[in-house]
Scaffold this active site. Structure first.
Site, PDB file in Angstrom:
ATOM      1  N   ASP A   1       4.505   4.743  -6.261  1.00 40.61           N
ATOM      2  CA  ASP A   1       5.080   3.408  -6.353  1.00 40.61           C
ATOM      3  C   ASP A   1       5.836   3.361  -7.684  1.00 40.61           C
ATOM      4  O   ASP A   1       5.953   4.383  -8.359  1.00 40.61           O
ATOM      5  CB  ASP A   1       3.939   2.364  -6.293  1.00 40.61           C
ATOM      6  CG  ASP A   1       4.411   0.991  -5.812  1.00 40.61           C
ATOM      7  OD1 ASP A   1       5.443   0.511  -6.313  1.00 40.61           O
ATOM      8  OD2 ASP A   1       3.736   0.407  -4.949  1.00 40.61           O
TER       9      ASP A   1
ATOM     10  N   ALA B   1       0.810  -1.214   0.000  1.00 37.21           N
ATOM     11  CA  ALA B   1       0.000   0.000   0.000  1.00 37.21           C
ATOM     12  C   ALA B   1       0.846   1.267   0.000  1.00 37.21           C
ATOM     13  O   ALA B   1       0.399   2.327  -0.415  1.00 37.21           O
ATOM     14  CB  ALA B   1      -0.909  -0.006   1.225  1.00 37.21           C
ATOM     15  N   LYS B   2       2.073   1.173   0.485  1.00 39.15           N
ATOM     16  CA  LYS B   2       3.022   2.302   0.517  1.00 39.15           C
ATOM     17  C   LYS B   2       2.393   3.562   1.103  1.00 39.15           C
ATOM     18  O   LYS B   2       2.612   4.660   0.621  1.00 39.15           O
ATOM     19  CB  LYS B   2       3.610   2.532  -0.877  1.00 39.15           C
ATOM     20  CG  LYS B   2       4.256   1.240  -1.431  1.00 39.15           C
ATOM     21  CD  LYS B   2       5.338   1.452  -2.440  1.00 39.15           C
ATOM     22  CE  LYS B   2       6.166   0.216  -2.689  1.00 39.15           C
ATOM     23  NZ  LYS B   2       5.498  -0.875  -3.402  1.00 39.15           N
ATOM     24  N   ARG B   3       1.625   3.384   2.175  1.00 37.82           N
ATOM     25  CA  ARG B   3       0.980   4.509   2.840  1.00 37.82           C
ATOM     26  C   ARG B   3       1.922   5.140   3.865  1.00 37.82           C
ATOM     27  O   ARG B   3       2.968   4.575   4.193  1.00 37.82           O
ATOM     28  CB  ARG B   3      -0.291   4.042   3.562  1.00 37.82           C
ATOM     29  CG  ARG B   3      -1.321   3.321   2.696  1.00 37.82           C
ATOM     30  CD  ARG B   3      -1.927   4.224   1.649  1.00 37.82           C
ATOM     31  NE  ARG B   3      -3.191   3.695   1.135  1.00 37.82           N
ATOM     32  CZ  ARG B   3      -3.345   2.891   0.079  1.00 37.82           C
ATOM     33  NH1 ARG B   3      -2.297   2.499  -0.616  1.00 37.82           N
ATOM     34  NH2 ARG B   3      -4.549   2.492  -0.295  1.00 37.82           N
TER      35      ARG B   3
END
Lengths: 278, 278
Positions: B98, A94-96
């Site tokens: 991303d 998710a790379k939150r």
């Protein structure tokens, strides 16, 4: 102590596999075969899971591919998560990360509402943006460190005042923030020269290593350089090269069974490569 | 040229307002009054929009607060987005990014599937992680630069080899990547000493300035230091301090109308503060 980490390491040791299957499932790339179903992406994911669950240690769901289709996509994500066997680790890619009160909400989304075992997060905003994730002691939190893409040269590899690159500074902080052995880092397999050095620097972290396959990283090097002293605590993610296998002969897969066979064969090849090095 | 930027600047000039209302709508904080509705968060958001749309230039939807409730939350996000008047800019505060093929999916999610005017993104992974967002020429893309939280000291303010902090390096890159005047940066109002310097360094970027109110930044300084030479191209976000006003007297709001009045009064106070400086 992270029970997710234990679960993954038990499976790594018993299977001799580091395979993380990336479910970057793209409606534009899914074979025609699945379009007969009401939810082609979900059926596709279930086929991939059936074809790979005997050798997979983890499934990584890339949230972007589901969000791109809005609520219907997220419904597929939710149902896919529910289709993954309990013994296999689930990662929300998710790379939150945001200020603390917002990161608490993201952590709730991916650790509680959708009960993933692990999540990927971005380090730019610093400690208080990551702490809400780390506070789930039983989970695993993978912080971006050195990624596999070209843009890693723009900031990640830029040198800081002490002469070391930014990603080393992220690595050091993550190691120091990791009280519960529930921290990990994302290190691209395309950076094999740095991968070994990063592992030596952070012997206690869990590694998530993307970039093998479509992105060009070497599998054997990634395995050998990525694992810890117990030959554990690393996952190697393969997405496109595994879930969209090349068809041989006629140019079309004739059935979902055929498709599953081709994926299983590809997974077996990767698995054999891992076993040889482990 | 970004039509979203034009739309925002027209409204900034005609209203003399930089107000961005942050819809960080938290079910745990929404007054009891709204619980009679099937979708309390949606009704709450609609009340906030009614109470503020005469002075707001933008609404910022913090995706975390909606994702935390899964699909029901995202349905509220979708319906809230549809309730915002066309003349007012909409921002997905998503902090995504991303590798390129994944960022393309995120861009599709927040620019196409959910047709937001703008999105916030995180810079750590570099150019190819942001380019898919920038390629939507008519939109606005806000890159995290110097944020309002404590953790900004961990990496953003760390000095690089040339003696300048990381956020300056991000700022320079964003300015150079911004071919279509559709780039912006997020700079916290709590960093007023740096805000003016960042504006001088990047006269052509659009600024999104959170951190006024609950986080303690000064409104007047943020307005004065944040705008460009035309007294435009900046938004000041207020979330908690505006959408959860203090009740006077009895300790409870008696009706949704009462609540809207209290929010409208708070918005008017902020607006008056902005007008004085603009």
């Amino acid at each position: 102590m992270s029970s997710v980490r234990d679960k993954a390491n038990r499976r790594i040791s018993s299977l001799k596999s580091l395979l993380c299957v990336g479910l970057d499932s793209d409606p534009d790339k899914i074979p025609e075969l699945f379009s007969a179903y009401a939810n082609p992406v979900l059926e596709f994911n279930r086929a991939i899971i059936r074809a790979t669950s005997d050798v997979a240690v983890a499934y990584k769901i890339n949230t972007a591919f589901y969000e791109a289709r809005g609520i219907a996509g997220l419904q597929d994500m939710e149902n896919t998560l529910g289709s993954i066997p309990d013994a296999i680790m689930t990662i929300a890619d998710a790379k939150r990360a945001d200020i603390g009160n917002t990161s608490r909400k993201y952590a709730r989304a991916f650790f509680e509402h959708w009960p993933f075992d692990a999540v990927t997060v971005a380090p730019y905003m610093g400690f208080d943006s990551l702490e809400p994730f780390f506070s789930y002691e039983e989970k695993l939190v993978f912080v971006l460190c050195l990624t596999s893409n070209e843009g890693s040269a723009d900031f990640e590899e830029k040198l800081m005042q002490d002469g070391t690159p930014l990603y080393r500074s992220v690595l050091g902080k993550v190691a120091s923030w990791s009280r519960n052995a529930n921290a990990g880092v994302v290190v691209g397999a395309t950076k094999s020269s740095q991968l070994g050095e990063i592992r030596r620097e952070a012997p206690g972290l869990f590694f998530l290593i993307p970039g093998v396959g479509a992105q060009g990283g070497s599998l054997e090097e990634a395995v050998d350089l990525g694992v810890d002293a117990d030959r554990q605590s690393a996952l190697i993610n393969v997405s496109r090269a595994l879930i969209y296998p090349e068809v041989s002969g006629s140019g079309l897969f004739l059935s979902i069974d055929d498709y599953e066979l081709a994926v299983a064969e590809e997974a077996k090849k990767i698995y054999d490569g891992m076993r040889r090095v482990l």
